[in-house]
Design a protein around this motif. Sequence first.
Motif, PDB file in Angstrom:
ATOM      1  N   LEU A 419      16.221  45.930  26.601  1.00  0.00           N
ATOM      2  CA  LEU A 419      15.121  46.313  27.486  1.00  0.00           C
ATOM      3  C   LEU A 419      13.773  46.206  26.774  1.00  0.00           C
ATOM      4  O   LEU A 419      12.785  45.721  27.346  1.00  0.00           O
ATOM      5  N   ARG A 420      13.721  46.654  25.529  1.00  0.00           N
ATOM      6  CA  ARG A 420      12.461  46.566  24.788  1.00  0.00           C
ATOM      7  C   ARG A 420      12.081  45.109  24.526  1.00  0.00           C
ATOM      8  O   ARG A 420      10.905  44.736  24.611  1.00  0.00           O
ATOM      9  N   TYR A 421      13.060  44.276  24.203  1.00  0.00           N
ATOM     10  CA  TYR A 421      12.802  42.859  23.957  1.00  0.00           C
ATOM     11  C   TYR A 421      12.258  42.189  25.215  1.00  0.00           C
ATOM     12  O   TYR A 421      11.284  41.422  25.158  1.00  0.00           O
ATOM     13  N   MET A 422      12.882  42.475  26.349  1.00  0.00           N
ATOM     14  CA  MET A 422      12.426  41.859  27.596  1.00  0.00           C
ATOM     15  C   MET A 422      11.019  42.324  27.959  1.00  0.00           C
ATOM     16  O   MET A 422      10.205  41.533  28.446  1.00  0.00           O
ATOM     17  N   ASP A 423      10.732  43.576  27.704  1.00  0.00           N
ATOM     18  CA  ASP A 423       9.381  44.068  27.976  1.00  0.00           C
ATOM     19  C   ASP A 423       8.343  43.368  27.103  1.00  0.00           C
ATOM     20  O   ASP A 423       7.261  42.987  27.575  1.00  0.00           O
ATOM     21  N   ARG A 424       8.682  43.179  25.820  1.00  0.00           N
ATOM     22  CA  ARG A 424       7.730  42.538  24.909  1.00  0.00           C
ATOM     23  C   ARG A 424       7.434  41.101  25.316  1.00  0.00           C
ATOM     24  O   ARG A 424       6.326  40.595  25.117  1.00  0.00           O
ATOM     25  N   HIS A 425       8.442  40.419  25.871  1.00  0.00           N
ATOM     26  CA  HIS A 425       8.290  39.003  26.186  1.00  0.00           C
ATOM     27  C   HIS A 425       8.108  38.747  27.681  1.00  0.00           C
ATOM     28  O   HIS A 425       8.157  37.588  28.124  1.00  0.00           O
ATOM     29  N   ASP A 426       7.926  39.818  28.431  1.00  0.00           N
ATOM     30  CA  ASP A 426       7.675  39.691  29.871  1.00  0.00           C
ATOM     31  C   ASP A 426       8.815  38.968  30.585  1.00  0.00           C
ATOM     32  O   ASP A 426       8.588  38.156  31.483  1.00  0.00           O
ATOM     33  N   TYR A 427      10.046  39.249  30.171  1.00  0.00           N
ATOM     34  CA  TYR A 427      11.212  38.731  30.884  1.00  0.00           C
ATOM     35  C   TYR A 427      11.692  39.756  31.897  1.00  0.00           C
ATOM     36  O   TYR A 427      11.601  40.968  31.666  1.00  0.00           O
ATOM     37  N   GLN A 428      12.237  39.250  33.011  1.00  0.00           N
ATOM     38  CA  GLN A 428      12.789  40.156  34.012  1.00  0.00           C
ATOM     39  C   GLN A 428      14.315  40.217  33.983  1.00  0.00           C
ATOM     40  O   GLN A 428      14.912  41.108  34.572  1.00  0.00           O
ATOM     41  N   PHE A 429      14.960  39.229  33.353  1.00  0.00           N
ATOM     42  CA  PHE A 429      16.422  39.306  33.297  1.00  0.00           C
ATOM     43  C   PHE A 429      16.955  38.665  32.024  1.00  0.00           C
ATOM     44  O   PHE A 429      16.294  37.849  31.376  1.00  0.00           O
ATOM     45  N   VAL A 430      18.173  39.060  31.700  1.00  0.00           N
ATOM     46  CA  VAL A 430      18.938  38.435  30.625  1.00  0.00           C
ATOM     47  C   VAL A 430      20.363  38.267  31.128  1.00  0.00           C
ATOM     48  O   VAL A 430      20.931  39.176  31.737  1.00  0.00           O
ATOM     49  N   ALA A 431      20.926  37.078  30.912  1.00  0.00           N
ATOM     50  CA  ALA A 431      22.293  36.802  31.357  1.00  0.00           C
ATOM     51  C   ALA A 431      23.023  36.030  30.275  1.00  0.00           C
ATOM     52  O   ALA A 431      22.536  34.990  29.819  1.00  0.00           O
ATOM     53  N   PRO A 432      24.177  36.518  29.826  1.00  0.00           N
ATOM     54  CA  PRO A 432      24.965  35.758  28.852  1.00  0.00           C
ATOM     55  C   PRO A 432      25.406  34.417  29.430  1.00  0.00           C
ATOM     56  O   PRO A 432      25.711  34.317  30.628  1.00  0.00           O
ATOM     57  N   LYS A 433      25.423  33.403  28.589  1.00  0.00           N
ATOM     58  CA  LYS A 433      25.859  32.066  29.004  1.00  0.00           C
ATOM     59  C   LYS A 433      26.844  31.546  27.968  1.00  0.00           C
ATOM     60  O   LYS A 433      26.471  31.268  26.837  1.00  0.00           O
ATOM     61  N   ALA A 434      28.099  31.427  28.355  1.00  0.00           N
ATOM     62  CA  ALA A 434      29.147  31.018  27.422  1.00  0.00           C
ATOM     63  C   ALA A 434      29.084  29.522  27.161  1.00  0.00           C
ATOM     64  O   ALA A 434      29.018  28.729  28.106  1.00  0.00           O
ATOM     65  N   PRO A 435      29.086  29.108  25.887  1.00  0.00           N
ATOM     66  CA  PRO A 435      29.176  27.672  25.588  1.00  0.00           C
ATOM     67  C   PRO A 435      30.471  27.099  26.140  1.00  0.00           C
ATOM     68  O   PRO A 435      31.478  27.811  26.293  1.00  0.00           O
ATOM     69  N   ALA A 436      30.451  25.821  26.445  1.00  0.00           N
ATOM     70  CA  ALA A 436      31.640  25.180  27.001  1.00  0.00           C
ATOM     71  C   ALA A 436      32.834  25.317  26.070  1.00  0.00           C
ATOM     72  O   ALA A 436      33.976  25.468  26.516  1.00  0.00           O
ATOM     73  N   SER A 437      32.576  25.297  24.754  1.00  0.00           N
ATOM     74  CA  SER A 437      33.685  25.400  23.796  1.00  0.00           C
ATOM     75  C   SER A 437      34.378  26.750  23.870  1.00  0.00           C
ATOM     76  O   SER A 437      35.560  26.873  23.566  1.00  0.00           O
TER      77      SER A 437
END
Length: 802
Positions: A419-437
Amino acid sequence: MTEHVDVLIVGAGLSGVGAAAHLKRDCPGKSFVILESRGAVGGTWDLFRYPGIRSDSDMYTLGYSFRPWTDAKAIADGDSIRHYITSTIADEGLESQLRLNHRVISAEWSSDTALWTVTALRTAGGEYRADAPDAPPTETITFTCSFLSVCSGYYRYDEGFSPVIPGADSFAGTIVHPQHWPADLDFAGKRAVVVGSGATAVTLVPSLAKTAKHVTMLQRSPTYIAPVPLRDHFADRLRGRLPAQLAYNLVRVKNIGYSMFTYQLSRRRPETMKAILRKSAVAKLPAGFDVDTHLSPSYEPWDQRLCAIPNGDLYRAISSGNADIVTDRIEKITPTGIDLVSGAKLDADIIVTATGLNLLVMGGMSLSVDGRPVDVSKTLTYKGMMLAGVPNFSLTIGYTNASWTLKADLVARYVCRLLRYMDRHDYQFVAPKAPASVSAGHLVPLIDLQAGYILRDVDALPKQGERSPWRLHQNYVRDFRLLRAGHITDDVRFGRRGESPATGLTESALDLPGTAMITVNGTRLRYRDTGSSSASPILLIHGIGQSLDDFTEQHALLGDRYRVISLDLPGFAYSARLPGTATLDKLASVLPGFLDALGISEPVPVVGNSLGGAVAMTFAVAHPERVADLVLADSAGFGSEVTMVLRLLAVKPLATLLMRPNAQNSARTVQSLFYDKSLATDARIAHAFAISRRRSHAATTLDLAHDLGTFRGVRPEWRQSLVAGVRRLDIPTLVVWGDHDHVLPFIHLAAAAEALPNAETHVFTNTGHMPQIERADEFAALLHDFLDRRVPARDASALPAG
């Protein structure tokens, strides 16, 4: 009326209360609520009320990191744990955020708003069952939240696992499941049979044996049992001599280390652990007790959870003659007891079915992302606490080989970091994305314990991959490094309102006709393909910090005669980055595969603006057979002079500051591109601001600025080498420039003419850095004329000699 909060926490047990306390401490500006389906807090420790209910972990690790456990007992009873939780709520000031009797049934994520819409039912007393035929009408309540934290455990509260046993209806006594223990059940002076061999059974037997006539623990197969001290003598020595928090921390570290040591010993030297447990049992049980039959499981230690008995209370109850263990299978229940497969009979007045739990992930709530249901059982977990493709969501599942709260604390603190990271960078969401491997590799359930209650419903659990951060290691030290000190950006996608968590694209990113995504050698690219598919193709390449939108006008003007193709270069706008640092050569290297993917094998005219001109030339030098003509519009590569902003971007400390997303900076950047400032429209500025907020776009811009330039200007080495390579080619070239270009000054045109003496040149008057926009019609007409004149020449050169 819908209530909005920054964070919505589901569940008011140990995990949920701890999550709220950490949030209030670490993110004091965040609003939050805790929704609890039951009428009281405490979760497991309020639900289970059977005699002797206690922790099976020491309270120095089961307690919160911020709240010392001060009771003398290290293994605490249920009442003490409930008091610990309610005292935490009071002392942390969480009462006003607590909503009891609120059962969450669904949560729906919208990328348009970057919010969850959470639907809850106001429940009455007792455990909520949606399928109950006599369920009373319920009130529906709606919340919205930016982040959803689910701390509801992994089992059903309304029912435990009760296998169907023949003859149960004929029993004249009482059959009870520990999960719903009657407050008025009197077992004094009665014969009790506890069916089961897990933590609940080994807790119940010595407790019932205090007043019951006799208690038998009937098990189908044995469980590993370890006597543990009821008190922690190290904690006793420190109590009163050190500040409470310091003493608590020292005991906590000691106990974490000891539990990790015993677990690792069990897994690496199982025979040693078996011998230790057997020796302890033989020493504490009466002579002649058949330890090998009743206390020697067929599996290895910690394949299932090891059962702790404080001060060996189970062994003491057996030694006193008030309890015993029978290892057999049930044939049927009779009116007076249980008949066993071996032919033996057990008389009973009370039968306790301590047969385990029923799994229920997330309390049975449903999830959807942009209208698509999330099948949790087919979803990968990230760091054991988030779900791939599900934005702004955390799931708390504690350890199976250590105290639950150790992992819950780590998850809660990690959410606060996010939450603090997103606030610092003005992001509204974070979503994990699994590599194809990872997603294509070997997957296993999130909880890999071999206990019966897990195995019965293992297919309902989310999955985990083969490696970190997609694998939970059941190791506190490794998880501490990962969650408290590890990179927060690994294998996740950050974004903003209006972007898809799956692709990172805004809705408008694919709105232009002919725009789509394509994967080239593992890199996902946005491109646009318009005009007739049977016409001759032409490739358009944008500049640094820009996108394919720079050629919108040319798509319209050239599409009547050409198949017009443009793309976001790797890392820019909505295309993914290539591995490693972005360079000019890397950008150009994607073009052959890109054209192949579109089914284009013949040489094509390539038009490049700014950096795109340098990319076009690099492509031509590396693959001259793929390039028919070069059109270089205000192209990089012909002079050292460059706008001051680009010079500053080559200085890394300054570049980081300059690249921070800022609407005013985006407006100034767009205005600097044009002589006619009216072309710096709100739509162009909004687009520039949108792509500037994409982390990969900013990183790629900085990489290229540093690769190609210094504070003094454009590096001469790559320019001279590249232009020399183009000069040696027999590729028709047209160089055009705007006479009021303040990015790459107009004087570069003279340098280009000198460096490429066979090239044609053209000047656009009263024009800035992007003549393809500012003089769109003139640019298209010039392009038509140049290409029309070059086609006969190319056709003639292709004719056989003689």
